[in-house]
Design an enzyme around this catalytic site. Structure first.
Site, PDB file in Angstrom:
ATOM      1  CE1 TYR A  19       6.831  39.579  96.152  1.00 44.94           C
ATOM      2  CE2 TYR A  19       5.926  41.540  97.166  1.00 44.94           C
ATOM      3  CZ  TYR A  19       6.054  40.704  96.068  1.00 44.94           C
ATOM      4  OH  TYR A  19       5.413  40.995  94.911  1.00 44.94           O
ATOM      5  CD  GLN A  53      18.404  43.329 105.753  1.00 46.94           C
ATOM      6  OE1 GLN A  53      19.546  43.641 106.025  1.00 46.94           O
ATOM      7  NE2 GLN A  53      17.370  44.000 106.177  1.00 46.94           N
ATOM      8  CG  ASP A  54      13.376  39.245 101.285  1.00 46.85           C
ATOM      9  OD1 ASP A  54      13.261  40.095 100.387  1.00 46.85           O
ATOM     10  OD2 ASP A  54      12.607  38.300 101.421  1.00 46.85           O
ATOM     11  N   PRO A  55      15.288  42.263 100.430  1.00 47.41           N
ATOM     12  CG  PRO A  55      15.471  42.758  98.172  1.00 47.41           C
ATOM     13  CD  PRO A  55      15.638  41.638  99.175  1.00 47.41           C
ATOM     14  CG  PHE A  56      11.029  42.102  98.217  1.00 51.86           C
ATOM     15  CD1 PHE A  56      10.920  43.069  97.234  1.00 51.86           C
ATOM     16  CD2 PHE A  56      11.668  40.923  97.919  1.00 51.86           C
ATOM     17  CE1 PHE A  56      11.426  42.856  95.968  1.00 51.86           C
ATOM     18  CE2 PHE A  56      12.169  40.698  96.657  1.00 51.86           C
ATOM     19  CZ  PHE A  56      12.052  41.663  95.682  1.00 51.86           C
TER      20      PHE A  56
END
Length: 95
Positions: free
Chosen positions: A68, A60-63
């Site tokens: 982002y 999962q994209d942490p941003f």
């Protein structure tokens, strides 16, 4: 999707789970905002030819910020972000 990934993934696109997943995402998009934007879902595959890939990191994209959320799991648009990201990955992977 038209990339050199397509022949590798074509079989997956025909499977029942993929159709169910696509319907789920359509339903979620009809209810509200879903990231990444539809046109960015396969951005990573369009940006990276399969022949050039050595490692795939799924996650999962942490941003949290909107700039982002661009369809790549890991987005490092600045050298400082990239350094931070590699530090975090190194720490989490234990190497």
């Amino acid at each position: 999707m038209t990339t050199d990934w397509n022949p590798l993934l074509r079989g997956e696109f025909e499977k029942p789970y993929w159709q169910q997943l696509q319907q789920f995402v359509r339903d979620e998009r009809s209810r509200g905002v879903v990231h990444p934007k539809h046109e960015d879902v396969f951005a990573a595959l369009h940006l990276t030819p399969y022949a050039d890939v050595r490692v795939v990191i799924l996650g999962q994209d942490p941003f949290a910020s909107h700039d982002y959320r661009v369809g790549t799991s890991i987005t490092a648009l600045s050298p400082q972000r990239f350094l931070w990201l590699t530090t975090v990955l190194t720490r989490q992977c234990g190497t």
